[in-house]
Design a protein around this motif. Sequence first.
Motif, short mmCIF file in Angstrom:
data_model
loop_
_atom_site.label_atom_id
_atom_site.label_comp_id
_atom_site.label_asym_id
_atom_site.label_seq_id
_atom_site.Cartn_x
_atom_site.Cartn_y
_atom_site.Cartn_z
N LEU A 1 0.85 -1.20 0.00
CA LEU A 1 0.00 0.00 0.00
C LEU A 1 0.88 1.25 0.00
O LEU A 1 1.79 1.38 0.81
CB LEU A 1 -0.88 0.00 1.25
CG LEU A 1 -1.65 1.29 1.51
CD1 LEU A 1 -2.87 1.37 0.63
CD2 LEU A 1 -2.01 1.41 2.96
N LYS A 2 0.59 2.16 -0.93
CA LYS A 2 1.35 3.40 -0.96
C LYS A 2 0.56 4.48 -0.28
O LYS A 2 -0.19 5.23 -0.90
CB LYS A 2 1.66 3.77 -2.41
CG LYS A 2 2.71 2.88 -2.99
CD LYS A 2 3.39 3.57 -4.15
CE LYS A 2 4.65 2.85 -4.51
NZ LYS A 2 5.37 3.54 -5.57
N GLY A 3 0.68 4.54 1.02
CA GLY A 3 -0.04 5.55 1.77
C GLY A 3 0.48 5.58 3.19
O GLY A 3 0.87 4.55 3.74
N LEU A 4 0.54 6.78 3.76
CA LEU A 4 1.03 6.92 5.12
C LEU A 4 0.29 8.06 5.80
O LEU A 4 -0.19 8.98 5.13
CB LEU A 4 2.53 7.24 5.14
CG LEU A 4 3.54 6.15 4.77
CD1 LEU A 4 4.91 6.77 4.69
CD2 LEU A 4 3.52 5.02 5.77
N ILE A 5 0.21 7.98 7.10
CA ILE A 5 -0.28 9.11 7.88
C ILE A 5 0.94 9.79 8.48
O ILE A 5 1.89 9.11 8.86
CB ILE A 5 -1.24 8.65 8.99
CG1 ILE A 5 -2.30 7.72 8.42
CG2 ILE A 5 -1.90 9.83 9.67
CD1 ILE A 5 -3.11 7.01 9.48
N GLY A 6 0.93 11.09 8.54
CA GLY A 6 2.10 11.79 9.06
C GLY A 6 1.76 13.12 9.68
O GLY A 6 0.60 13.49 9.80
N LYS A 7 2.81 13.79 10.07
CA LYS A 7 2.68 15.09 10.72
C LYS A 7 3.52 16.08 9.94
O LYS A 7 4.67 15.81 9.61
CB LYS A 7 3.20 14.97 12.16
CG LYS A 7 3.01 16.20 13.00
CD LYS A 7 3.34 15.88 14.44
CE LYS A 7 4.82 16.07 14.70
NZ LYS A 7 5.18 15.98 16.11
N LYS A 8 2.93 17.23 9.63
CA LYS A 8 3.69 18.25 8.90
C LYS A 8 4.70 18.88 9.85
O LYS A 8 4.34 19.36 10.93
CB LYS A 8 2.73 19.30 8.36
CG LYS A 8 3.41 20.48 7.68
CD LYS A 8 2.40 21.33 6.95
CE LYS A 8 2.96 22.68 6.62
NZ LYS A 8 1.98 23.52 5.91
N ILE A 9 5.95 18.85 9.46
CA ILE A 9 7.01 19.42 10.30
C ILE A 9 7.24 20.88 9.95
O ILE A 9 7.37 21.73 10.83
CB ILE A 9 8.33 18.63 10.12
CG1 ILE A 9 8.14 17.16 10.51
CG2 ILE A 9 9.44 19.26 10.91
CD1 ILE A 9 7.86 16.94 11.97
N GLY A 10 7.28 21.20 8.67
CA GLY A 10 7.48 22.59 8.27
C GLY A 10 8.18 22.64 6.94
O GLY A 10 8.46 21.61 6.32
N MET A 11 8.47 23.85 6.51
CA MET A 11 9.08 24.03 5.19
C MET A 11 10.52 24.52 5.32
O MET A 11 10.89 25.19 6.27
CB MET A 11 8.28 25.02 4.35
CG MET A 11 6.97 24.44 3.85
SD MET A 11 6.24 25.41 2.55
CE MET A 11 7.27 24.95 1.15
N THR A 12 11.31 24.16 4.34
CA THR A 12 12.68 24.65 4.24
C THR A 12 13.03 24.59 2.76
O THR A 12 12.16 24.40 1.92
CB THR A 12 13.63 23.79 5.10
OG1 THR A 12 14.94 24.32 5.01
CG2 THR A 12 13.65 22.35 4.65
#
Lengths: 211, 115
Positions: free
Chosen positions: A2-13
Amino acid sequence: MLKGLIGKKIGMTQIFDENGAAVPVTVIEAGPCYVTQVRTEERDGYTAVQLGYGEAKPKRLTNGQKGHLKRNNLNLPPLKFLREFRVKTPAVNEGDKLSVDVFAVGEFVDVVGTSKGKGFAGAVKRYHFRGGPKTHGQSDRHRAPGSRGAGTTPGRVYKGSRGPGHMGDERVTSQNLKVVLLDAERNLIGVRGSVPGPRGGVVLVKEARKN
Amino acid sequence: MDQILKSLEAPINPNIPDLRTGDVVNVHVKIKEGARERVQVFKGTVLYKHNNGTNSTFTVRRVASNGIGVERTFLTRSPRIEKVEVERHSRVRRAKLYFLRKRTGKSARLKQKFN
């Protein structure tokens, strides 16, 4: 897989690619996710994979949540977030662990998140209306939406007309973001461009629909 | 979360010395023309620096042959910058030398600082 994950946005750089060009990157801490349930046509009427993410203290979960994770002696950790991914053929088993290596650098993904809430917003901000003229004797009309419709006929505002109202805090999908960075050790995935939601917000990373 | 972002920052380019506003510098930039790669030198005064990790930049101003000012902003940590040579430091009293834009000729000079 399965190509899917749950995650948390850390931020941009930004990072520099092999040509030396600066690439805007959103870093997402994705996974490790566990397959908490596989939904099947016979039992549920549709096929999907339910993933769990985010370890929590056991006492933060309700007994219902705990019981759900304990089914079939899966021995899963206490997971805070459960989300379903619709797939035609679930090629995973309950209890499987998924990490960022389901994706590869160079692939395209869609990222689903909940956009930042803007509260009750005017038509200029919400729908990019032009507002009124700034000069020529205008008062209090600078950001007004203007006319909302015709006169006696139809004598009402059509449903669905754009106007002021609540903006943001809704499900938004950013499509076709290129994976530019993977860190299996720290479960990090970096995609080119921006991703909906605030830092720390929960996002879903999926295979791109339009590939 | 900030620490994760910090860890992904690009390394500091060792060929760029500590720049100060007012410095007269030669910036050697790698330029790709098709398959060929060459180095271009941009010489001018550092107008201001913007320090922000990977996103750090510095802006160099030079007056081209026809009297037209040209300002170019470089990403300090970009691998495209081959090296930066500092020719001289100047005595300046502010961090952003915007006032140089309005000046030409004699009044656009900066006093050299020796150390």
